[in-house]
Design a protein around this motif. Structure first.
Motif, PDB file in Angstrom:
ATOM      1  N   LYS A  60       0.830  -1.206   0.000  1.00 10.17           N
ATOM      2  CA  LYS A  60       0.000   0.000   0.000  1.00 10.17           C
ATOM      3  C   LYS A  60       0.868   1.261   0.000  1.00 10.17           C
ATOM      4  O   LYS A  60       0.456   2.296  -0.515  1.00 10.17           O
ATOM      5  CB  LYS A  60      -0.913   0.021   1.235  1.00 10.17           C
ATOM      6  N   LEU A  61       2.045   1.152   0.572  1.00 15.53           N
ATOM      7  CA  LEU A  61       2.938   2.305   0.692  1.00 15.53           C
ATOM      8  C   LEU A  61       3.823   2.495  -0.536  1.00 15.53           C
ATOM      9  O   LEU A  61       4.585   3.464  -0.602  1.00 15.53           O
ATOM     10  CB  LEU A  61       3.825   2.134   1.934  1.00 15.53           C
ATOM     11  N   VAL A  62       3.712   1.596  -1.508  1.00 17.00           N
ATOM     12  CA  VAL A  62       4.611   1.597  -2.664  1.00 17.00           C
ATOM     13  C   VAL A  62       3.860   2.139  -3.885  1.00 17.00           C
ATOM     14  O   VAL A  62       2.642   1.995  -4.016  1.00 17.00           O
ATOM     15  CB  VAL A  62       5.114   0.157  -2.917  1.00 17.00           C
ATOM     16  N   ASN A  63       4.597   2.731  -4.806  1.00 10.48           N
ATOM     17  CA  ASN A  63       4.048   3.223  -6.063  1.00 10.48           C
ATOM     18  C   ASN A  63       3.413   2.060  -6.835  1.00 10.48           C
ATOM     19  O   ASN A  63       3.977   0.969  -6.915  1.00 10.48           O
ATOM     20  CB  ASN A  63       5.176   3.873  -6.882  1.00 10.48           C
ATOM     21  N   ASP A  65       3.109   1.483  -9.951  1.00 13.30           N
ATOM     22  CA  ASP A  65       3.807   1.061 -11.162  1.00 13.30           C
ATOM     23  C   ASP A  65       5.119   0.333 -10.859  1.00 13.30           C
ATOM     24  O   ASP A  65       5.803  -0.124 -11.783  1.00 13.30           O
ATOM     25  CB  ASP A  65       4.111   2.282 -12.054  1.00 13.30           C
ATOM     26  N   ARG A  66       5.437   0.213  -9.616  1.00 16.60           N
ATOM     27  CA  ARG A  66       6.685  -0.436  -9.218  1.00 16.60           C
ATOM     28  C   ARG A  66       6.597  -1.938  -9.461  1.00 16.60           C
ATOM     29  O   ARG A  66       5.553  -2.572  -9.299  1.00 16.60           O
ATOM     30  CB  ARG A  66       6.957  -0.160  -7.744  1.00 16.60           C
ATOM     31  N   LYS A  67       7.752  -2.524  -9.828  1.00 20.91           N
ATOM     32  CA  LYS A  67       7.806  -3.975 -10.050  1.00 20.91           C
ATOM     33  C   LYS A  67       7.729  -4.705  -8.713  1.00 20.91           C
ATOM     34  O   LYS A  67       8.278  -4.249  -7.712  1.00 20.91           O
ATOM     35  CB  LYS A  67       9.124  -4.379 -10.698  1.00 20.91           C
ATOM     36  N   CYS A  68       7.072  -5.840  -8.734  1.00 21.87           N
ATOM     37  CA  CYS A  68       7.112  -6.738  -7.584  1.00 21.87           C
ATOM     38  C   CYS A  68       7.100  -8.168  -8.124  1.00 21.87           C
ATOM     39  O   CYS A  68       6.801  -8.402  -9.289  1.00 21.87           O
ATOM     40  CB  CYS A  68       5.953  -6.482  -6.621  1.00 21.87           C
ATOM     41  N   TYR A  69       7.443  -9.083  -7.289  1.00 25.29           N
ATOM     42  CA  TYR A  69       7.538 -10.480  -7.708  1.00 25.29           C
ATOM     43  C   TYR A  69       6.555 -11.309  -6.897  1.00 25.29           C
ATOM     44  O   TYR A  69       6.396 -11.099  -5.698  1.00 25.29           O
ATOM     45  CB  TYR A  69       8.962 -11.002  -7.521  1.00 25.29           C
ATOM     46  N   ARG A  70       5.935 -12.242  -7.586  1.00 26.28           N
ATOM     47  CA  ARG A  70       4.937 -13.092  -6.939  1.00 26.28           C
ATOM     48  C   ARG A  70       5.242 -14.544  -7.278  1.00 26.28           C
ATOM     49  O   ARG A  70       5.504 -14.881  -8.434  1.00 26.28           O
ATOM     50  CB  ARG A  70       3.546 -12.718  -7.439  1.00 26.28           C
ATOM     51  N   MET A  71       5.176 -15.394  -6.247  1.00 23.42           N
ATOM     52  CA  MET A  71       5.420 -16.817  -6.444  1.00 23.42           C
ATOM     53  C   MET A  71       4.092 -17.479  -6.804  1.00 23.42           C
ATOM     54  O   MET A  71       3.130 -17.436  -6.025  1.00 23.42           O
ATOM     55  CB  MET A  71       5.989 -17.435  -5.167  1.00 23.42           C
ATOM     56  N   ILE A  72       4.047 -18.083  -7.979  1.00 21.78           N
ATOM     57  CA  ILE A  72       2.842 -18.783  -8.426  1.00 21.78           C
ATOM     58  C   ILE A  72       3.243 -20.210  -8.762  1.00 21.78           C
ATOM     59  O   ILE A  72       3.943 -20.456  -9.744  1.00 21.78           O
ATOM     60  CB  ILE A  72       2.210 -18.110  -9.668  1.00 21.78           C
ATOM     61  N   GLY A  73       2.813 -21.147  -7.935  1.00 23.29           N
ATOM     62  CA  GLY A  73       3.110 -22.553  -8.183  1.00 23.29           C
ATOM     63  C   GLY A  73       4.595 -22.854  -8.260  1.00 23.29           C
ATOM     64  O   GLY A  73       5.013 -23.669  -9.080  1.00 23.29           O
ATOM     65  N   LEU A  76       8.548 -17.832  -9.915  1.00 25.84           N
ATOM     66  CA  LEU A  76       8.582 -16.429  -9.558  1.00 25.84           C
ATOM     67  C   LEU A  76       8.206 -15.594 -10.774  1.00 25.84           C
ATOM     68  O   LEU A  76       8.863 -15.657 -11.819  1.00 25.84           O
ATOM     69  CB  LEU A  76       9.983 -16.062  -9.051  1.00 25.84           C
ATOM     70  N   CYS A  77       7.134 -14.809 -10.648  1.00 27.27           N
ATOM     71  CA  CYS A  77       6.641 -14.011 -11.769  1.00 27.27           C
ATOM     72  C   CYS A  77       6.799 -12.524 -11.461  1.00 27.27           C
ATOM     73  O   CYS A  77       6.533 -12.076 -10.353  1.00 27.27           O
ATOM     74  CB  CYS A  77       5.158 -14.291 -12.009  1.00 27.27           C
ATOM     75  N   GLU A  78       7.202 -11.773 -12.469  1.00 27.98           N
ATOM     76  CA  GLU A  78       7.349 -10.334 -12.310  1.00 27.98           C
ATOM     77  C   GLU A  78       6.044  -9.657 -12.695  1.00 27.98           C
ATOM     78  O   GLU A  78       5.494  -9.897 -13.770  1.00 27.98           O
ATOM     79  CB  GLU A  78       8.490  -9.821 -13.201  1.00 27.98           C
ATOM     80  N   ARG A  79       5.536  -8.834 -11.791  1.00 30.13           N
ATOM     81  CA  ARG A  79       4.284  -8.092 -12.012  1.00 30.13           C
ATOM     82  C   ARG A  79       4.469  -6.664 -11.506  1.00 30.13           C
ATOM     83  O   ARG A  79       5.516  -6.317 -10.987  1.00 30.13           O
ATOM     84  CB  ARG A  79       3.131  -8.729 -11.229  1.00 30.13           C
ATOM     85  N   THR A  80       3.406  -5.891 -11.618  1.00 27.20           N
ATOM     86  CA  THR A  80       3.404  -4.571 -10.985  1.00 27.20           C
ATOM     87  C   THR A  80       2.510  -4.628  -9.757  1.00 27.20           C
ATOM     88  O   THR A  80       1.665  -5.525  -9.626  1.00 27.20           O
ATOM     89  CB  THR A  80       2.878  -3.486 -11.953  1.00 27.20           C
ATOM     90  N   VAL A  81       2.685  -3.656  -8.892  1.00 29.15           N
ATOM     91  CA  VAL A  81       1.922  -3.628  -7.646  1.00 29.15           C
ATOM     92  C   VAL A  81       0.426  -3.539  -7.942  1.00 29.15           C
ATOM     93  O   VAL A  81      -0.390  -4.215  -7.295  1.00 29.15           O
ATOM     94  CB  VAL A  81       2.384  -2.448  -6.752  1.00 29.15           C
ATOM     95  N   LYS A  82       0.040  -2.722  -8.952  1.00 26.58           N
ATOM     96  CA  LYS A  82      -1.390  -2.573  -9.247  1.00 26.58           C
ATOM     97  C   LYS A  82      -1.990  -3.874  -9.784  1.00 26.58           C
ATOM     98  O   LYS A  82      -3.190  -4.096  -9.646  1.00 26.58           O
ATOM     99  CB  LYS A  82      -1.642  -1.402 -10.197  1.00 26.58           C
ATOM    100  N   ASP A  83      -1.182  -4.760 -10.387  1.00 24.84           N
ATOM    101  CA  ASP A  83      -1.684  -6.060 -10.847  1.00 24.84           C
ATOM    102  C   ASP A  83      -1.837  -7.052  -9.690  1.00 24.84           C
ATOM    103  O   ASP A  83      -2.752  -7.880  -9.684  1.00 24.84           O
ATOM    104  CB  ASP A  83      -0.737  -6.667 -11.886  1.00 24.84           C
TER     105      ASP A  83
END
Length: 162
Positions: A60-63, A65-73, A76-83
């Motif tokens: 919530k405190l991050v922009n 449009d910033r990149k973040c990583y999510r572990m799916i199965g 590691l997938c690269e996404r944006t915070v809004k996604d």
């Protein structure tokens, strides 16, 4: 010969009683293990929920449009915070619902276990109510100097009275 047949009949009756006691014990242990499994799963899901809350609060405190990583199965997938935020919010809500359902199941399993104990007159040595009853019956005072209750150092033991 008649005394031998009486002895064998008595042995058969004893074996039936012992097998029924064993069946009762096995049923009780099965209920306890189911209850433990539910409690373990509930604990695991509560930890996942707490992790989701921490990640959501952090993102919530991050922009957006910033990149973040999510572990799916395991990947590691690269996404944006809004996604990622809507997905995390949905997962958090679903985890909350599952935790509530598991709490209800755990409560029902506890009631079922208690009913089974009462139905089959099962007592567990080492429980507080059992210890206080023993103290009343024996008239001992555990607060005295150096006289410690020996059952307080032992683990719980299941006793079936018939």
């Amino acid at each position: 010969m008649s005394s031998e047949s009486k002895k064998s009949a008595a042995d058969k009756d004893k074996s039936k009683v012992m097998s029924s006691k064993e069946d009762i014990y096995a049923g009780f242990q099965a209920l306890r293990s189911e209850q433990r499994a539910l409690a373990n799963k509930l604990s695991e899901l509560e930890m996942d929920l707490n992790e989701h809350k921490v990640v959501i609060d952090t993102l919530k405190l991050v922009n957006e449009d910033r990149k973040c990583y999510r572990m799916i199965g395991g990947i590691l997938c690269e996404r944006t915070v809004k996604d990622v935020m809507p997905i995390l919010q949905t997962n958090k809500e679903q985890l909350t619902k599952v935790i509530e359902a598991l709490n209800e199941q755990l409560t029902k399993k506890g009631v079922e276990l208690n009913e089974y104990k009462e139905k089959h007159n099962i007592k567990i040595r080492g429980q507080d109510d059992d210890l206080s009853q023993k103290d009343k019956d024996s008239g001992t005072d555990n607060s005295g100097s150096g006289n410690q209750d020996k059952t307080s150092t032992r683990g719980n033991v299941l006793v079936a009275n018939s």
